[in-house]
Design a protein around this motif. Structure first.
Motif, PDB file in Angstrom:
ATOM      1  N   PRO A   2      -6.381  23.428  78.729  1.00 56.02           N
ATOM      2  CA  PRO A   2      -5.245  22.512  78.951  1.00 56.02           C
ATOM      3  C   PRO A   2      -5.244  21.360  77.953  1.00 56.02           C
ATOM      4  O   PRO A   2      -6.254  21.054  77.327  1.00 56.02           O
ATOM      5  CB  PRO A   2      -5.474  22.003  80.376  1.00 56.02           C
ATOM      6  CG  PRO A   2      -6.906  22.229  80.653  1.00 56.02           C
ATOM      7  CD  PRO A   2      -7.345  23.394  79.813  1.00 56.02           C
ATOM      8  N   GLY A   3      -4.093  20.704  77.846  1.00 58.27           N
ATOM      9  CA  GLY A   3      -3.940  19.596  76.920  1.00 58.27           C
ATOM     10  C   GLY A   3      -4.492  18.293  77.449  1.00 58.27           C
ATOM     11  O   GLY A   3      -4.557  17.303  76.733  1.00 58.27           O
ATOM     12  N   PHE A   4      -4.904  18.286  78.714  1.00 58.68           N
ATOM     13  CA  PHE A   4      -5.445  17.068  79.318  1.00 58.68           C
ATOM     14  C   PHE A   4      -6.266  17.446  80.536  1.00 58.68           C
ATOM     15  O   PHE A   4      -6.234  18.572  81.005  1.00 58.68           O
ATOM     16  CB  PHE A   4      -4.327  16.112  79.737  1.00 58.68           C
ATOM     17  CG  PHE A   4      -3.396  16.705  80.751  1.00 58.68           C
ATOM     18  CD1 PHE A   4      -3.665  16.602  82.097  1.00 58.68           C
ATOM     19  CD2 PHE A   4      -2.278  17.399  80.350  1.00 58.68           C
ATOM     20  CE1 PHE A   4      -2.820  17.181  83.027  1.00 58.68           C
ATOM     21  CE2 PHE A   4      -1.434  17.972  81.271  1.00 58.68           C
ATOM     22  CZ  PHE A   4      -1.712  17.864  82.612  1.00 58.68           C
ATOM     23  N   VAL A   5      -7.005  16.479  81.047  1.00 58.27           N
ATOM     24  CA  VAL A   5      -7.752  16.627  82.297  1.00 58.27           C
ATOM     25  C   VAL A   5      -7.220  15.567  83.248  1.00 58.27           C
ATOM     26  O   VAL A   5      -7.000  14.424  82.854  1.00 58.27           O
ATOM     27  CB  VAL A   5      -9.269  16.428  82.067  1.00 58.27           C
ATOM     28  CG1 VAL A   5     -10.017  16.434  83.383  1.00 58.27           C
ATOM     29  CG2 VAL A   5      -9.806  17.488  81.140  1.00 58.27           C
ATOM     30  N   GLY A  66      -5.952  19.932  72.391  1.00 56.22           N
ATOM     31  CA  GLY A  66      -4.803  20.829  72.434  1.00 56.22           C
ATOM     32  C   GLY A  66      -3.517  20.171  72.886  1.00 56.22           C
ATOM     33  O   GLY A  66      -2.438  20.735  72.729  1.00 56.22           O
ATOM     34  N   GLY A  67      -3.582  18.972  73.420  1.00 55.74           N
ATOM     35  CA  GLY A  67      -2.403  18.319  73.963  1.00 55.74           C
ATOM     36  C   GLY A  67      -1.433  17.796  72.931  1.00 55.74           C
ATOM     37  O   GLY A  67      -0.246  17.657  73.204  1.00 55.74           O
ATOM     38  N   VAL A  68      -1.897  17.542  71.741  1.00 57.67           N
ATOM     39  CA  VAL A  68      -1.029  16.980  70.709  1.00 57.67           C
ATOM     40  C   VAL A  68      -0.058  18.040  70.200  1.00 57.67           C
ATOM     41  O   VAL A  68       1.121  17.766  69.999  1.00 57.67           O
ATOM     42  CB  VAL A  68      -1.875  16.402  69.552  1.00 57.67           C
ATOM     43  CG1 VAL A  68      -0.996  15.905  68.435  1.00 57.67           C
ATOM     44  CG2 VAL A  68      -2.755  15.293  70.066  1.00 57.67           C
ATOM     45  N   ALA A  74       5.301  22.418  78.427  1.00 56.64           N
ATOM     46  CA  ALA A  74       4.041  23.055  78.848  1.00 56.64           C
ATOM     47  C   ALA A  74       3.109  22.037  79.485  1.00 56.64           C
ATOM     48  O   ALA A  74       2.471  22.322  80.508  1.00 56.64           O
ATOM     49  CB  ALA A  74       3.366  23.722  77.652  1.00 56.64           C
ATOM     50  N   LEU A  75       3.029  20.836  78.907  1.00 51.96           N
ATOM     51  CA  LEU A  75       2.192  19.786  79.484  1.00 51.96           C
ATOM     52  C   LEU A  75       2.693  19.392  80.873  1.00 51.96           C
ATOM     53  O   LEU A  75       1.912  19.173  81.799  1.00 51.96           O
ATOM     54  CB  LEU A  75       2.165  18.562  78.575  1.00 51.96           C
ATOM     55  CG  LEU A  75       1.394  18.696  77.268  1.00 51.96           C
ATOM     56  CD1 LEU A  75       1.617  17.473  76.401  1.00 51.96           C
ATOM     57  CD2 LEU A  75      -0.078  18.907  77.525  1.00 51.96           C
ATOM     58  N   LYS A  76       4.000  19.317  81.012  1.00 51.84           N
ATOM     59  CA  LYS A  76       4.592  18.949  82.295  1.00 51.84           C
ATOM     60  C   LYS A  76       4.278  20.002  83.364  1.00 51.84           C
ATOM     61  O   LYS A  76       3.933  19.665  84.495  1.00 51.84           O
ATOM     62  CB  LYS A  76       6.099  18.804  82.115  1.00 51.84           C
ATOM     63  CG  LYS A  76       6.801  18.105  83.226  1.00 51.84           C
ATOM     64  CD  LYS A  76       8.245  17.863  82.807  1.00 51.84           C
ATOM     65  CE  LYS A  76       9.028  17.216  83.888  1.00 51.84           C
ATOM     66  NZ  LYS A  76      10.417  16.994  83.491  1.00 51.84           N
ATOM     67  N   THR A  77       4.358  21.260  82.994  1.00 56.91           N
ATOM     68  CA  THR A  77       4.019  22.347  83.915  1.00 56.91           C
ATOM     69  C   THR A  77       2.549  22.274  84.320  1.00 56.91           C
ATOM     70  O   THR A  77       2.210  22.442  85.490  1.00 56.91           O
ATOM     71  CB  THR A  77       4.321  23.706  83.261  1.00 56.91           C
ATOM     72  OG1 THR A  77       5.689  23.742  82.884  1.00 56.91           O
ATOM     73  CG2 THR A  77       4.025  24.852  84.200  1.00 56.91           C
ATOM     74  N   GLU A  78       1.680  22.014  83.349  1.00 60.23           N
ATOM     75  CA  GLU A  78       0.249  21.896  83.646  1.00 60.23           C
ATOM     76  C   GLU A  78      -0.027  20.741  84.601  1.00 60.23           C
ATOM     77  O   GLU A  78      -0.851  20.866  85.509  1.00 60.23           O
ATOM     78  CB  GLU A  78      -0.542  21.690  82.353  1.00 60.23           C
ATOM     79  CG  GLU A  78      -0.592  22.902  81.470  1.00 60.23           C
ATOM     80  CD  GLU A  78      -1.251  22.615  80.137  1.00 60.23           C
ATOM     81  OE1 GLU A  78      -1.753  21.485  79.923  1.00 60.23           O
ATOM     82  OE2 GLU A  78      -1.263  23.519  79.300  1.00 60.23           O
ATOM     83  N   LEU A  79       0.650  19.622  84.397  1.00 65.71           N
ATOM     84  CA  LEU A  79       0.433  18.464  85.271  1.00 65.71           C
ATOM     85  C   LEU A  79       0.911  18.762  86.685  1.00 65.71           C
ATOM     86  O   LEU A  79       0.241  18.401  87.660  1.00 65.71           O
ATOM     87  CB  LEU A  79       1.127  17.226  84.714  1.00 65.71           C
ATOM     88  CG  LEU A  79       0.938  15.943  85.521  1.00 65.71           C
ATOM     89  CD1 LEU A  79      -0.537  15.620  85.686  1.00 65.71           C
ATOM     90  CD2 LEU A  79       1.661  14.786  84.858  1.00 65.71           C
TER      91      LEU A  79
END
Length: 88
Positions: A2-5, A66-68, A74-79
């Motif tokens: 993922p792009g963040f934790v 990977g978040g940049v 995709a980031l929004k879905t992951e969150l």
């Protein structure tokens, strides 16, 4: 990866306010890249945490390499997935 934790911790102080923190390490890149990642995390928090946050908890978003490059959608879905997992 993922792009963040996302870390969520209940404060247990009776206050139902939601607090949010952001962190991006120097491993991600130079200051320009880190600031871009923090801006993306803030925008994510404004959109997704507005309806999905855990009341009375501290939320910390830790940016990953990977978040940049990852798309905002995709980031929004992951969150949203991460918040759903936390609520269970």
């Amino acid at each position: 990866m993922p792009g963040f934790v996302l870390l969520v911790r209940d404060r247990a102080d009776g206050d139902c306010a939601t607090r949010v923190g952001y962190t991006v390490t120097k491993k991600i890149g130079n200051a320009v890249v880190r600031n871009r990642m923090k801006r993306r995390l803030r925008a994510l928090a404004r959109e997704a945490l507005a309806e999905g946050a855990v009341p009375g908890a501290d939320h910390v978003l830790i940016g990953r390499a990977g978040g940049v490059e990852r798309s905002f959608a995709a980031l929004k879905t992951e969150l949203r997935k991460a918040l759903d997992k936390v609520k269970r």
